[in-house]
Scaffold this motif. Structure first.
Motif, PDB file in Angstrom:
ATOM      1  N   GLN A 140       0.999  -1.004   0.027  1.00 43.89           N
ATOM      2  CA  GLN A 140      -0.255   0.024   0.037  1.00 43.89           C
ATOM      3  C   GLN A 140       1.060   1.374   0.103  1.00 43.89           C
ATOM      4  OE1 GLN A 140      -2.769  -1.059  -1.043  1.00 43.89           O
ATOM      5  NE2 GLN A 140      -4.406  -0.702   0.455  1.00 43.89           N
ATOM      6  N   GLU A 141       2.015   1.261   0.708  1.00 42.84           N
ATOM      7  CA  GLU A 141       2.843   2.315   0.666  1.00 42.84           C
ATOM      8  C   GLU A 141       3.559   2.581  -0.791  1.00 42.84           C
ATOM      9  OE1 GLU A 141       5.881   1.606   3.755  1.00 42.84           O
ATOM     10  OE2 GLU A 141       4.247   2.005   5.325  1.00 42.84           O
ATOM     11  N   ARG A 142       3.834   1.525  -1.244  1.00 42.04           N
ATOM     12  CA  ARG A 142       4.301   1.599  -2.712  1.00 42.04           C
ATOM     13  C   ARG A 142       3.384   2.260  -3.570  1.00 42.04           C
ATOM     14  NH1 ARG A 142       8.579   3.009  -5.770  1.00 42.04           N
ATOM     15  NH2 ARG A 142       8.868   1.992  -7.608  1.00 42.04           N
ATOM     16  N   LYS A 143       2.253   1.795  -3.464  1.00 39.00           N
ATOM     17  CA  LYS A 143       1.062   2.364  -4.412  1.00 39.00           C
ATOM     18  C   LYS A 143       0.650   3.663  -4.074  1.00 39.00           C
ATOM     19  CE  LYS A 143      -2.605  -0.352  -4.780  1.00 39.00           C
ATOM     20  NZ  LYS A 143      -3.768  -1.211  -4.548  1.00 39.00           N
ATOM     21  N   ARG A 144       1.185   4.323  -3.154  1.00 39.01           N
ATOM     22  CA  ARG A 144       0.976   5.593  -2.842  1.00 39.01           C
ATOM     23  C   ARG A 144       2.203   6.585  -3.208  1.00 39.01           C
ATOM     24  NH1 ARG A 144      -1.666   3.747   1.981  1.00 39.01           N
ATOM     25  NH2 ARG A 144       0.590   3.778   3.084  1.00 39.01           N
ATOM     26  N   THR A 145       3.173   6.094  -3.776  1.00 37.11           N
ATOM     27  CA  THR A 145       4.356   6.608  -4.139  1.00 37.11           C
ATOM     28  C   THR A 145       3.835   7.440  -5.458  1.00 37.11           C
ATOM     29  OG1 THR A 145       5.755   5.223  -3.498  1.00 37.11           O
ATOM     30  CG2 THR A 145       6.610   6.584  -5.226  1.00 37.11           C
ATOM     31  N   GLU A 146       4.166   8.857  -5.539  1.00 39.20           N
ATOM     32  CA  GLU A 146       3.891   9.528  -6.751  1.00 39.20           C
ATOM     33  C   GLU A 146       5.151   9.404  -7.895  1.00 39.20           C
ATOM     34  OE1 GLU A 146       2.049  13.295  -6.104  1.00 39.20           O
ATOM     35  OE2 GLU A 146       0.379  12.568  -5.261  1.00 39.20           O
ATOM     36  N   LEU A 147       4.623   9.638  -8.919  1.00 40.74           N
ATOM     37  CA  LEU A 147       5.401   9.630 -10.116  1.00 40.74           C
ATOM     38  C   LEU A 147       4.653  10.366 -11.263  1.00 40.74           C
ATOM     39  CD1 LEU A 147       4.286   7.214 -11.641  1.00 40.74           C
ATOM     40  CD2 LEU A 147       6.049   5.723 -10.538  1.00 40.74           C
ATOM     41  N   ARG A 148       5.480  10.716 -12.377  1.00 35.11           N
ATOM     42  CA  ARG A 148       4.930  11.154 -13.549  1.00 35.11           C
ATOM     43  C   ARG A 148       4.506  10.471 -14.540  1.00 35.11           C
ATOM     44  NH1 ARG A 148       3.926  15.969 -15.158  1.00 35.11           N
ATOM     45  NH2 ARG A 148       4.877  17.181 -13.573  1.00 35.11           N
ATOM     46  N   HIS A 149       3.269  10.463 -15.089  1.00 33.68           N
ATOM     47  CA  HIS A 149       3.028   9.640 -16.205  1.00 33.68           C
ATOM     48  C   HIS A 149       3.147  10.321 -17.471  1.00 33.68           C
ATOM     49  CE1 HIS A 149       0.542   7.169 -18.595  1.00 33.68           C
ATOM     50  NE2 HIS A 149       0.296   6.139 -17.604  1.00 33.68           N
ATOM     51  N   ALA A 150       3.912   9.798 -18.387  1.00 36.59           N
ATOM     52  CA  ALA A 150       4.306  10.665 -19.575  1.00 36.59           C
ATOM     53  C   ALA A 150       3.138  11.021 -20.327  1.00 36.59           C
ATOM     54  CB  ALA A 150       5.420   9.766 -20.369  1.00 36.59           C
ATOM     55  N   TRP A 151       2.223  10.050 -20.539  1.00 37.73           N
ATOM     56  CA  TRP A 151       1.186   9.969 -21.501  1.00 37.73           C
ATOM     57  C   TRP A 151       0.066  11.270 -20.925  1.00 37.73           C
ATOM     58  CZ3 TRP A 151      -4.284   7.964 -21.129  1.00 37.73           C
ATOM     59  CH2 TRP A 151      -5.004   8.220 -22.329  1.00 37.73           C
ATOM     60  N   ILE A 152      -0.288  11.383 -20.021  1.00 39.51           N
ATOM     61  CA  ILE A 152      -1.278  12.297 -19.347  1.00 39.51           C
ATOM     62  C   ILE A 152      -0.328  13.455 -18.842  1.00 39.51           C
ATOM     63  CG2 ILE A 152      -2.945  10.706 -18.819  1.00 39.51           C
ATOM     64  CD1 ILE A 152      -2.140  10.968 -16.073  1.00 39.51           C
ATOM     65  N   ASP A 153       0.884  13.259 -18.645  1.00 35.94           N
ATOM     66  CA  ASP A 153       1.803  14.364 -18.172  1.00 35.94           C
ATOM     67  C   ASP A 153       1.368  15.046 -17.045  1.00 35.94           C
ATOM     68  OD1 ASP A 153       3.886  16.221 -18.380  1.00 35.94           O
ATOM     69  OD2 ASP A 153       3.044  17.664 -19.674  1.00 35.94           O
ATOM     70  N   GLU A 154       1.172  13.990 -15.934  1.00 39.21           N
ATOM     71  CA  GLU A 154       0.669  14.455 -14.687  1.00 39.21           C
ATOM     72  C   GLU A 154       1.301  13.590 -13.547  1.00 39.21           C
ATOM     73  OE1 GLU A 154      -3.322  15.126 -13.517  1.00 39.21           O
ATOM     74  OE2 GLU A 154      -3.909  15.614 -15.665  1.00 39.21           O
ATOM     75  N   ARG A 155       1.790  14.185 -12.483  1.00 39.51           N
ATOM     76  CA  ARG A 155       1.924  13.074 -11.492  1.00 39.51           C
ATOM     77  C   ARG A 155       0.817  12.669 -10.792  1.00 39.51           C
ATOM     78  NH1 ARG A 155       7.073  13.410  -9.640  1.00 39.51           N
ATOM     79  NH2 ARG A 155       6.535  12.507  -7.657  1.00 39.51           N
ATOM     80  N   LEU A 156       0.978  11.343 -10.357  1.00 39.36           N
ATOM     81  CA  LEU A 156      -0.257  10.713  -9.831  1.00 39.36           C
ATOM     82  C   LEU A 156       0.539   9.379  -9.003  1.00 39.36           C
ATOM     83  CD1 LEU A 156      -1.959   8.132 -12.504  1.00 39.36           C
ATOM     84  CD2 LEU A 156       0.262   9.013 -12.757  1.00 39.36           C
TER      85      LEU A 156
ATOM     86  N   TYR B 237      -1.969   2.193 -28.493  1.00 40.32           N
ATOM     87  CA  TYR B 237      -2.179   1.966 -27.112  1.00 40.32           C
ATOM     88  C   TYR B 237      -0.797   2.528 -26.494  1.00 40.32           C
ATOM     89  CZ  TYR B 237      -1.366  -0.188 -22.428  1.00 40.32           C
ATOM     90  OH  TYR B 237      -1.197  -0.457 -21.075  1.00 40.32           O
ATOM     91  N   PRO B 238      -0.694   3.656 -25.572  1.00 42.38           N
ATOM     92  CA  PRO B 238       0.315   4.340 -24.959  1.00 42.38           C
ATOM     93  C   PRO B 238       0.809   3.398 -23.786  1.00 42.38           C
ATOM     94  CG  PRO B 238      -1.338   5.385 -24.509  1.00 42.38           C
ATOM     95  CD  PRO B 238      -2.031   4.229 -25.236  1.00 42.38           C
ATOM     96  N   ALA B 239       1.721   2.437 -24.065  1.00 48.20           N
ATOM     97  CA  ALA B 239       2.224   1.541 -22.882  1.00 48.20           C
ATOM     98  C   ALA B 239       3.005   2.552 -21.855  1.00 48.20           C
ATOM     99  CB  ALA B 239       3.404   0.506 -23.255  1.00 48.20           C
ATOM    100  N   TRP B 240       2.982   2.235 -20.551  1.00 47.82           N
ATOM    101  CA  TRP B 240       3.750   2.684 -19.482  1.00 47.82           C
ATOM    102  C   TRP B 240       5.051   2.339 -19.209  1.00 47.82           C
ATOM    103  CZ3 TRP B 240       5.299   1.726 -14.290  1.00 47.82           C
ATOM    104  CH2 TRP B 240       5.745   2.769 -13.614  1.00 47.82           C
ATOM    105  N   LEU B 241       6.054   3.379 -19.347  1.00 49.46           N
ATOM    106  CA  LEU B 241       7.532   3.470 -18.973  1.00 49.46           C
ATOM    107  C   LEU B 241       7.808   3.805 -17.749  1.00 49.46           C
ATOM    108  CD1 LEU B 241       8.948   4.067 -22.560  1.00 49.46           C
ATOM    109  CD2 LEU B 241       8.530   1.723 -21.597  1.00 49.46           C
ATOM    110  N   TRP B 242       8.620   3.118 -16.943  1.00 45.53           N
ATOM    111  CA  TRP B 242       9.161   3.372 -15.580  1.00 45.53           C
ATOM    112  C   TRP B 242      10.405   4.402 -15.806  1.00 45.53           C
ATOM    113  CZ3 TRP B 242      11.737  -0.163 -11.780  1.00 45.53           C
ATOM    114  CH2 TRP B 242      12.126   0.656 -10.632  1.00 45.53           C
ATOM    115  N   THR B 243      10.050   5.806 -15.475  1.00 44.95           N
ATOM    116  CA  THR B 243      11.361   6.681 -15.559  1.00 44.95           C
ATOM    117  C   THR B 243      11.594   7.373 -14.337  1.00 44.95           C
ATOM    118  OG1 THR B 243       9.898   8.295 -16.328  1.00 44.95           O
ATOM    119  CG2 THR B 243      10.671   7.085 -17.956  1.00 44.95           C
TER     120      THR B 243
END
Length: 343
Positions: free
Chosen positions: A297-313, A337-343
């Motif tokens: 649950q703690e890891r799921k709350r970690t915020e990062l930027r999603h390139a496709w929507i250009d927002e932190r979530l 389909y815009p796959a998600w890349l971990w950056t």
């Protein structure tokens, strides 16, 4: 404002869930230990010997809360949900897309390439943070092989070839995964990926986390009107959540594998947190599951930027964004389909 859809995990043996107005009341030995308003929940996950009243099941169905029962090892035993919702036109589009190998390949290749790239990112982070650790040369060689595999996945001419590239990447990744385990405790020795059942502590944690991710992926599919059993990469099989398994591929390394490594390397888990059965299976104990769920649950709350929507979530919302992106692609709103890349 973003609302992170919440999941209630109940791990205590003998726990009983009942309805209390619009609230879930959790009883243990006849004493209410916790309450949770239903409007805050999207899913309830019960482990082992836990039960629920009929009124609570009705409330969950009416509120759109899915309920899943998992075994102590994390294997899905049963799942209930209320009346099915979703756009029938979207499901028809999904059916047509999965029936066309050309269309399925374009989506599946993006998923596999992103999965492999995210595995490579995990290896590269290890090399960056621990450049002189034992096995670094092998890890560096593996991350180079994964770079080639990700490129080849995008160029695969058919699904069988694509699955072959994915398998080769998995072999390279798991061969060096043990080098990322820095806990010297012999209880956490890792000799390769194994499952059904897991036969060592690290694999027990991985299998448990993958089961949790699959449930979240299924919920993400259904929240956007997609059929979680109709996938593009994973073959159809009765009872298999093929699309949910497709979507979670991109999150395996940054979410599940990262949590596993953190728990082991920070020594938040000990050998006593596992139970070894006569069959050779190694399972998390009740205390071990609680430790893993807290870190999850703690890891799921970690915020990062999603390139496709250009927002932190929060990382826990990535699956929902990806399911939405896939639905928009199937409806024709997105060209790919815009796959998600971990950056």
């Amino acid at each position: 404002m973003k609302k992170l859809l919440n999941t209630l995990y109940v791990t205590s043996a003998g726990a009983y869930l009942r309805r209390d107005g619009e609230t879930v009341a959790i009883e243990i030995e006849g004493v209410v230990r916790a309450r949770m308003p239903c409007h805050l929940l999207s899913q309830i996950v019960l482990f082992g010997e836990t039960t629920m009243s009929r009124d609570m099941m009705v409330l969950a169905g009416d509120a759109g809360i899915s309920v899943a029962w998992l075994t102590f090892s994390g294997k899905l035993a049963a799942r209930i949900e209320g009346p099915q919702t979703g756009n029938v036109l979207l499901r028809r589009a999904q059916h047509r897309a999965t029936a066309s190998e050309a269309t399925a390949l374009t989506i599946a290749s993006q998923i596999v390439a992103a999965k492999v790239a995210n595995q490579r990112a995990l290896l590269r982070r290890h090399l960056r943070d621990y450049p002189d650790s034992p096995g670094s040369e092998s890890v560096d060689s593996a991350q180079r092989r994964l770079a080639d595999a990700a490129r080849l996945a995008l160029e695969a001419p058919d699904l069988e070839t694509l699955r072959g590239h994915e398998g080769e990447a998995a072999h390279a990744y798991w061969k060096v995964f043990g080098a990322l385990v820095r806990n010297p405790d012999p209880a956490f020795a890792f000799g390769g990926r194994n499952r059904r059942p897991p036969r060592d502590a690290v694999n027990a944690v991985l299998s448990f986390l993958y089961a949790l991710a699959a449930l979240d992926a299924r919920a993400a599919c259904e929240s956007h009107g997609l059929d979680p059993q109709m996938g593009f990469l994973h073959r159809d099989r009765p009872g298999r959540m093929s699309l949910a398994l497709d979507l979670m591929e991109e999150l395996r390394a940054p979410l599940c594998d990262r949590v596993c490594l953190s728990l082991v390397n920070r020594r938040q888990l000990r050998g006593a947190d596992f139970e070894r059965q006569d069959t050779g299976a190694v399972l998390l104990s009740d205390a071990g599951r609680k430790t893993v769920l807290t870190a999850w649950q703690e890891r799921k709350r970690t915020e990062l930027r999603h390139a496709w929507i250009d927002e932190r979530l929060p990382l826990g919302l990535v699956l929902y964004v990806q399911a939405q992106a896939l639905a928009r692609h199937l409806r024709g709103d997105l060209d790919a389909y815009p796959a998600w890349l971990w950056t």
